[in-house]
Design a protein around this motif. Structure first.
Motif, PDB file in Angstrom:
ATOM      1  N   GLY A 169      29.065 -15.009  29.139  1.00  0.00           N
ATOM      2  CA  GLY A 169      28.234 -15.575  30.514  1.00  0.00           C
ATOM      3  C   GLY A 169      28.939 -15.631  31.701  1.00  0.00           C
ATOM      4  O   GLY A 169      29.518 -14.626  32.173  1.00  0.00           O
ATOM      5  N   TYR A 170      29.123 -16.755  31.866  1.00  0.00           N
ATOM      6  CA  TYR A 170      30.038 -17.188  33.415  1.00  0.00           C
ATOM      7  C   TYR A 170      31.496 -17.115  33.016  1.00  0.00           C
ATOM      8  O   TYR A 170      32.343 -18.110  32.859  1.00  0.00           O
ATOM      9  CB  TYR A 170      29.567 -18.427  33.865  1.00  0.00           C
ATOM     10  CG  TYR A 170      27.990 -18.462  34.262  1.00  0.00           C
ATOM     11  CD1 TYR A 170      27.381 -17.685  35.297  1.00  0.00           C
ATOM     12  CD2 TYR A 170      27.177 -19.272  33.460  1.00  0.00           C
ATOM     13  CE1 TYR A 170      26.044 -17.891  35.636  1.00  0.00           C
ATOM     14  CE2 TYR A 170      25.853 -19.631  33.686  1.00  0.00           C
ATOM     15  CZ  TYR A 170      25.450 -18.783  34.699  1.00  0.00           C
ATOM     16  OH  TYR A 170      23.928 -18.770  35.067  1.00  0.00           O
ATOM     17  N   GLY A 171      32.106 -15.751  32.956  1.00  0.00           N
ATOM     18  CA  GLY A 171      33.305 -15.448  32.435  1.00  0.00           C
ATOM     19  C   GLY A 171      33.113 -15.390  31.017  1.00  0.00           C
ATOM     20  O   GLY A 171      32.258 -15.829  30.258  1.00  0.00           O
ATOM     21  N   SER A 172      34.231 -14.713  30.296  1.00  0.00           N
ATOM     22  CA  SER A 172      34.156 -14.669  28.768  1.00  0.00           C
ATOM     23  C   SER A 172      34.770 -15.552  28.152  1.00  0.00           C
ATOM     24  O   SER A 172      35.889 -16.017  28.710  1.00  0.00           O
ATOM     25  CB  SER A 172      34.618 -13.123  28.594  1.00  0.00           C
ATOM     26  OG  SER A 172      33.900 -12.156  29.120  1.00  0.00           O
ATOM     27  N   ALA A 173      34.258 -15.916  27.040  1.00  0.00           N
ATOM     28  CA  ALA A 173      34.774 -17.019  26.250  1.00  0.00           C
ATOM     29  C   ALA A 173      34.911 -16.727  24.758  1.00  0.00           C
ATOM     30  O   ALA A 173      33.742 -15.829  24.225  1.00  0.00           O
ATOM     31  CB  ALA A 173      33.951 -18.339  26.387  1.00  0.00           C
ATOM     32  N   LYS A 174      35.876 -17.085  23.784  1.00  0.00           N
ATOM     33  CA  LYS A 174      35.898 -16.937  22.612  1.00  0.00           C
ATOM     34  C   LYS A 174      35.851 -18.151  21.882  1.00  0.00           C
ATOM     35  O   LYS A 174      36.779 -19.121  22.075  1.00  0.00           O
ATOM     36  CB  LYS A 174      37.183 -16.083  22.148  1.00  0.00           C
ATOM     37  CG  LYS A 174      37.177 -15.659  20.660  1.00  0.00           C
ATOM     38  CD  LYS A 174      38.470 -14.902  20.570  1.00  0.00           C
ATOM     39  CE  LYS A 174      38.785 -14.429  19.053  1.00  0.00           C
ATOM     40  NZ  LYS A 174      39.888 -13.468  18.864  1.00  0.00           N
ATOM     41  N   ILE A 175      34.987 -18.514  20.790  1.00  0.00           N
ATOM     42  CA  ILE A 175      34.718 -19.792  20.452  1.00  0.00           C
ATOM     43  C   ILE A 175      34.992 -19.264  18.774  1.00  0.00           C
ATOM     44  O   ILE A 175      34.264 -18.671  18.119  1.00  0.00           O
ATOM     45  CB  ILE A 175      33.428 -20.192  20.698  1.00  0.00           C
ATOM     46  CG1 ILE A 175      32.996 -20.268  22.115  1.00  0.00           C
ATOM     47  CG2 ILE A 175      33.117 -21.327  19.867  1.00  0.00           C
ATOM     48  CD1 ILE A 175      32.264 -19.251  22.748  1.00  0.00           C
ATOM     49  N   THR A 176      36.026 -20.184  18.126  1.00  0.00           N
ATOM     50  CA  THR A 176      36.363 -19.951  17.106  1.00  0.00           C
ATOM     51  C   THR A 176      36.294 -21.250  16.067  1.00  0.00           C
ATOM     52  O   THR A 176      36.970 -22.317  16.849  1.00  0.00           O
ATOM     53  CB  THR A 176      37.779 -19.422  16.862  1.00  0.00           C
ATOM     54  OG1 THR A 176      37.720 -18.059  17.588  1.00  0.00           O
ATOM     55  CG2 THR A 176      38.169 -18.713  15.500  1.00  0.00           C
ATOM     56  N   ALA A 177      35.752 -21.349  15.069  1.00  0.00           N
ATOM     57  CA  ALA A 177      35.746 -22.544  14.436  1.00  0.00           C
ATOM     58  C   ALA A 177      37.153 -22.624  13.593  1.00  0.00           C
ATOM     59  O   ALA A 177      37.569 -21.502  13.049  1.00  0.00           O
ATOM     60  CB  ALA A 177      34.556 -22.704  13.189  1.00  0.00           C
ATOM     61  N   THR A 178      37.863 -23.923  13.422  1.00  0.00           N
ATOM     62  CA  THR A 178      39.023 -23.737  12.697  1.00  0.00           C
ATOM     63  C   THR A 178      38.562 -24.242  11.389  1.00  0.00           C
ATOM     64  O   THR A 178      37.328 -24.496  11.019  1.00  0.00           O
ATOM     65  CB  THR A 178      40.001 -24.886  13.377  1.00  0.00           C
ATOM     66  OG1 THR A 178      39.428 -26.259  13.123  1.00  0.00           O
ATOM     67  CG2 THR A 178      40.352 -24.547  14.860  1.00  0.00           C
ATOM     68  N   GLY A 179      39.842 -24.477  10.412  1.00  0.00           N
ATOM     69  CA  GLY A 179      39.223 -24.955   9.112  1.00  0.00           C
ATOM     70  C   GLY A 179      38.810 -26.440   8.924  1.00  0.00           C
ATOM     71  O   GLY A 179      38.857 -26.793   7.883  1.00  0.00           O
ATOM     72  N   ALA A 180      39.015 -27.133  10.317  1.00  0.00           N
ATOM     73  CA  ALA A 180      38.686 -28.419  10.157  1.00  0.00           C
ATOM     74  C   ALA A 180      37.450 -28.650  10.801  1.00  0.00           C
ATOM     75  O   ALA A 180      37.119 -28.223  11.732  1.00  0.00           O
ATOM     76  CB  ALA A 180      39.940 -29.176  11.044  1.00  0.00           C
ATOM     77  N   ARG A 181      36.664 -29.689  10.276  1.00  0.00           N
ATOM     78  CA  ARG A 181      35.336 -29.806  10.533  1.00  0.00           C
ATOM     79  C   ARG A 181      35.202 -30.307  11.999  1.00  0.00           C
ATOM     80  O   ARG A 181      36.006 -31.222  12.202  1.00  0.00           O
ATOM     81  CB  ARG A 181      34.409 -30.659   9.605  1.00  0.00           C
ATOM     82  CG  ARG A 181      33.270 -30.770   9.993  1.00  0.00           C
ATOM     83  CD  ARG A 181      32.443 -31.244   8.636  1.00  0.00           C
ATOM     84  NE  ARG A 181      32.687 -30.759   7.394  1.00  0.00           N
ATOM     85  CZ  ARG A 181      32.270 -31.356   6.292  1.00  0.00           C
ATOM     86  NH1 ARG A 181      31.589 -32.415   6.261  1.00  0.00           N
ATOM     87  NH2 ARG A 181      32.760 -30.454   5.265  1.00  0.00           N
ATOM     88  N   ASN A 182      34.552 -29.806  12.642  1.00  0.00           N
ATOM     89  CA  ASN A 182      34.032 -30.191  14.094  1.00  0.00           C
ATOM     90  C   ASN A 182      35.200 -29.607  14.860  1.00  0.00           C
ATOM     91  O   ASN A 182      35.372 -30.464  16.124  1.00  0.00           O
ATOM     92  CB  ASN A 182      33.731 -31.794  14.261  1.00  0.00           C
ATOM     93  CG  ASN A 182      32.583 -31.969  13.442  1.00  0.00           C
ATOM     94  OD1 ASN A 182      31.511 -31.143  13.302  1.00  0.00           O
ATOM     95  ND2 ASN A 182      32.530 -33.164  12.704  1.00  0.00           N
ATOM     96  N   VAL A 183      36.184 -28.918  14.710  1.00  0.00           N
ATOM     97  CA  VAL A 183      37.175 -28.539  15.530  1.00  0.00           C
ATOM     98  C   VAL A 183      37.107 -27.156  15.879  1.00  0.00           C
ATOM     99  O   VAL A 183      37.161 -26.338  15.022  1.00  0.00           O
ATOM    100  CB  VAL A 183      38.619 -28.947  14.966  1.00  0.00           C
ATOM    101  CG1 VAL A 183      39.738 -28.677  15.811  1.00  0.00           C
ATOM    102  CG2 VAL A 183      38.749 -30.509  14.568  1.00  0.00           C
ATOM    103  N   TRP A 184      37.144 -26.886  17.352  1.00  0.00           N
ATOM    104  CA  TRP A 184      36.866 -25.262  17.622  1.00  0.00           C
ATOM    105  C   TRP A 184      37.973 -25.042  18.627  1.00  0.00           C
ATOM    106  O   TRP A 184      38.241 -25.855  19.453  1.00  0.00           O
ATOM    107  CB  TRP A 184      35.290 -25.414  18.361  1.00  0.00           C
ATOM    108  CG  TRP A 184      34.210 -25.785  17.588  1.00  0.00           C
ATOM    109  CD1 TRP A 184      33.844 -27.090  17.295  1.00  0.00           C
ATOM    110  CD2 TRP A 184      33.412 -24.859  16.682  1.00  0.00           C
ATOM    111  NE1 TRP A 184      32.580 -27.105  16.658  1.00  0.00           N
ATOM    112  CE2 TRP A 184      32.467 -25.699  15.998  1.00  0.00           C
ATOM    113  CE3 TRP A 184      33.183 -23.600  16.780  1.00  0.00           C
ATOM    114  CZ2 TRP A 184      31.270 -25.062  15.525  1.00  0.00           C
ATOM    115  CZ3 TRP A 184      32.293 -22.934  15.734  1.00  0.00           C
ATOM    116  CH2 TRP A 184      31.192 -23.894  15.205  1.00  0.00           C
ATOM    117  N   SER A 185      38.438 -23.791  18.502  1.00  0.00           N
ATOM    118  CA  SER A 185      39.030 -23.153  19.438  1.00  0.00           C
ATOM    119  C   SER A 185      38.144 -22.396  20.670  1.00  0.00           C
ATOM    120  O   SER A 185      37.298 -21.756  20.373  1.00  0.00           O
ATOM    121  CB  SER A 185      40.156 -22.286  18.963  1.00  0.00           C
ATOM    122  OG  SER A 185      40.505 -21.467  20.149  1.00  0.00           O
ATOM    123  N   VAL A 186      38.344 -22.910  21.903  1.00  0.00           N
ATOM    124  CA  VAL A 186      37.480 -22.417  22.952  1.00  0.00           C
ATOM    125  C   VAL A 186      38.337 -21.862  24.134  1.00  0.00           C
ATOM    126  O   VAL A 186      39.147 -22.494  24.689  1.00  0.00           O
ATOM    127  CB  VAL A 186      36.422 -23.459  23.657  1.00  0.00           C
ATOM    128  CG1 VAL A 186      35.565 -22.639  24.699  1.00  0.00           C
ATOM    129  CG2 VAL A 186      35.633 -24.024  22.577  1.00  0.00           C
TER     130      VAL A 186
END
Length: 284
Positions: free
Chosen positions: A221-238
């Motif tokens: 979208g407005y710039g490129s982003a990579k969104i990755t779920a970690t193995g911990a619930r509700n914790v995301w790498s953005v």
């Protein structure tokens, strides 16, 4: 070690296509859709696929009534003929967000947002790669993303501090407390590595402690982003990237699916109008 919180194992990097600055994905997709439908091949496909044509106004009506916080609406096209699914794919095009979600027993969901934001195509394949389900979903984010992200650890095991660490232990304590306290709908808590003094040892230990998650999404979208779920619930790498593919903002979000991947309320109305325009121009 490479820069950034989330890195694929050595030799297993997944290519991330970063569109050049000024690239208008929506306009490009709209041109390709119109170009296809205006051809003799497109006209023939429309004539041969009345069920696909009838689906478009239903999708438009559902989009117009949808809200970001409302339950999703599903349209199953698994039993449609191949030519019908092909026509639907041509009409919907490819939007800004795509990705995969891994479920138990080897089931994988392939996720692709249409050029109409908030309208998604989700295809499930089994452990052997065979298609088991194909449907369209109208939602801020497909339900399977949230479902897969729930199959993660409810808490993290904070081990001994590694030699040479700077800030990883207080960060882990903060993450653990935030993920335990989070409730659906709460604002996300963001940890910005781009602003923190962290060492490679910190990042390595953080990655090992949180582990790998079952969801990976790419947003262009407005710039490129990579969104990755970690193995911990509700914790995301953005992570956000510039046109050269370099990380310019590296964060962890503790919360629901990050907003960078989700459709907003205004998207549904705009998408409904676009889909109605296509239907009226080429299917009636």
């Amino acid at each position: 070690m490479k820069a950034g919180f989330w890195v694929s194992p050595d030799g297993a990097d997944e290519a991330m296509t970063v569109m050049p600055i000024g690239y208008d994905a929506e306009a490009e997709t709209k041109r390709s859709v119109i170009a296809f439908l205006a051809t003799a091949t497109g006209e023939q496909a429309v004539a041969e696929c009345p069920r696909a044509a009838a689906l478009l106004p239903q999708l438009a009506d559902a989009l117009a009534a949808q809200r970001a916080d409302a339950p999703s609406k599903l349209f199953d096209i698994t039993d449609y003929e191949a030519k019908e699914r092909e026509l639907i794919g041509q009409v919907l095009g490819e939007g800004e967000v795509s990705g995969v979600a891994a479920l138990p027993d080897g089931v994988t969901a392939q996720i692709l947002e249409a050029s109409m934001a908030g309208l998604w195509r989700v295809r499930f394949t089994d452990a052997e790669g065979r298609l088991t389900a194909d449907y369209l979903e109208i939602a801020a984010i497909p339900h399977v993303v949230e479902r897969a992200a729930e199959i993660t650890a409810e808490s993290i095991a904070i081990g001994a501090e590694p030699e040479g660490a700077m800030n990883v232990m207080p960060m882990l304590a903060e993450i653990d407390a935030r993920m335990r306290a989070h409730k659906a709908g709460d604002p996300a808590h963001v940890i910005n590595f781009s602003l923190l003094p962290v060492s490679e040892i910190d990042m390595e230990h953080l990655q090992l402690t949180l582990g790998n998650g079952p969801v990976q999404l790419i947003s262009r979208g407005y710039g490129s982003a990579k969104i990755t779920a970690t193995g911990a619930r509700n914790v995301w790498s953005v992570q956000f990237f510039n046109a050269m593919g370099t990380i310019i903002l590296d964060t962890l979000e503790i919360g629901d699916t990050p907003a960078a991947a989700c459709a907003a309320d205004e998207d549904f109305h705009d998408s409904a109008e676009r889909l109605r325009e296509i239907h009226e121009a080429y299917f009636t």
